[in-house]
Design an enzyme around this catalytic site. Structure first.
Site, PDB file in Angstrom:
ATOM      1  N   CYS A 261       0.807  -1.225   0.000  1.00 27.52           N
ATOM      2  CA  CYS A 261       0.000   0.000   0.000  1.00 27.52           C
ATOM      3  C   CYS A 261       0.840   1.275   0.000  1.00 27.52           C
ATOM      4  CB  CYS A 261      -0.936   0.005   1.202  1.00 27.52           C
ATOM      5  SG  CYS A 261      -2.134  -1.357   1.213  1.00 27.52           S
TER       6      CYS A 261
ATOM      7  N   HIS B 134      -3.213   7.245   3.903  1.00 33.90           N
ATOM      8  CA  HIS B 134      -3.640   6.003   3.258  1.00 33.90           C
ATOM      9  C   HIS B 134      -5.068   5.697   3.661  1.00 33.90           C
ATOM     10  CE1 HIS B 134      -3.906   2.040   1.734  1.00 33.90           C
ATOM     11  NE2 HIS B 134      -3.697   1.418   2.886  1.00 33.90           N
TER      12      HIS B 134
ATOM     13  N   ASN C 213     -10.346   0.298   0.518  1.00 36.68           N
ATOM     14  CA  ASN C 213      -8.886   0.329   0.500  1.00 36.68           C
ATOM     15  C   ASN C 213      -8.404  -0.130  -0.877  1.00 36.68           C
ATOM     16  OD1 ASN C 213      -6.140  -0.048   0.809  1.00 36.68           O
ATOM     17  ND2 ASN C 213      -6.284  -1.261   2.684  1.00 36.68           N
TER      18      ASN C 213
END
Length: 331
Positions: A114, A257, A287
């Site tokens: 990520c 994030h 996500n």
């Protein structure tokens, strides 16, 4: 590192298909209330059958090039952050280059989970420092649903598909563009077992006739990931702000994030960011791994969330563990 590092254009693309929490209730033992209260996610986008990571990347890249007033032929390098490439080989960046209609440019895939978008931005800065005059496409694209176990209610509710992209050069910035002031990256490989997608790798090979096992999909120790994400993103943001002689009040927009609203709020509380100073997209996209901050940044620009002179703080956290932060200043 010295030199000028300008983001000339911003782009993103998400699939048309929306998967709501109500639909997930029919697929797995969960509920809209449970998902919303624990993650803040209401819906996510998922690819159509046959749609790949590079398909998403090509559309995001085209939007970034349009934003920059550039042509694909202007590019010298393509850096592609993903853990869900179209295939192990060839690199998705090469497939993306072909879809953009160009040849002969340097292409490389980067996997920092990520955190990949910021790792690719740092690679772009290094390239421009070494080879002035370059024009670098940084894209982050994920089809996380290709590695999602839809029988695992702890993880399947979290993830979505999408792509973001920026065009980076050493040209003087124009109004609406941004300067990359600094990037700080970190990793701790001792914690790798806490968030994995192992199946098919050389450590967990597959042979003809094997059945797909849980290890082929995202596996995560949620509580440990939560603790490390909050601590690591908070710490690296404090480090980069202090390193550049700033305080948190100098930051106009915080883009963390987009993994989980509880993580976003916990990091924001630690850094004293709240309300309109925090960019939140996790509610509508879920996500999207490496693409999450890239998409959120493009949305922030499109929504007018960044004014001339605004300073934006990005932060990421992903498997590895990897994490980092970046400072941007808009012109």
């Amino acid at each position: 590192m010295h030199g000028l590092f300008t983001i000339e254009g911003f782009g993103r693309h998400v699939p048309d298909r929306v998967l709501t929490n109500a639909e997930l209730e029919t697929m797995v033992d969960t509920s809209d209330d449970w998902i919303t209260s624990r993650t803040g996610i209401k819906e996510r986008r998922i690819v159509a059958p046959g749609e790949t990571s590079s398909d998403l990347a090509a559309k995001a890249a085209s939007n970034a090039l349009l934003s920059a007033g550039r042509e694909a032929a202007d590019l010298s390098h393509i850096f592609y952050a993903t853990f869900t490439p179209d295939a192990f080989c060839p690199p998705a960046s090469c497939i993306l280059q072909e879809k953009l209609g160009i040849r002969g440019r340097a292409c490389v895939d980067m996997n920092a989970a990520c955190s990949g978008f910021l790792y690719a931005i740092e690679a772009a800065r290094g390239t421009l420092a070494l080879r002035p005059g370059s024009t670098v496409l940084v894209t982050a694209a994920e089809v996380t649903t290709s590695r999602t176990n839809w029988a695992d209610r702890a993880t399947c509710v979290l993830f979505g598909d999408g792509a973001g992209a920026i065009v980076v050069s050493d040209r003087e910035p124009k109004p609406g563009q941004a300067v990359i002031e600094d990037v700080v990256l970190k990793a701790d490989g001792s914690l790798w077992p806490l968030l994995t997608v192992k199946g098919g790798g050389s450590g967990w090979p597959m042979k003809l006739g094997d059945t797909i096992k849980d290890e082929f999909f995202i596996e995560m120790n949620g509580p440990e990931v939560y603790k490390n994400a909050v601590r690591s993103m908070g710490s690296v943001c404090e480090e980069i702000v202090e390193k550049n002689g700033l305080v948190m009040d100098d930051i106009d927009l915080f883009i963390p994030h987009q993994a989980n609203l509880r993580i976003i709020e916990a990091v924001g509380k630690r850094l004293k960011f709240s309300g309109n100073r925090v960019m939140v997209t996790v509610d509508r996209y879920g996500n999207t791994s490496a693409a999450s901050v890239a998409i959120a940044l493009a949305d922030a620009v499109a929504e007018g969330r960044v004014k001339p002179g605004a300073r934006v703080l990005l932060t990421v956290f992903g498997g590895g563990f990897t994490w980092g932060a970046a400072l941007l200043k808009f012109v």
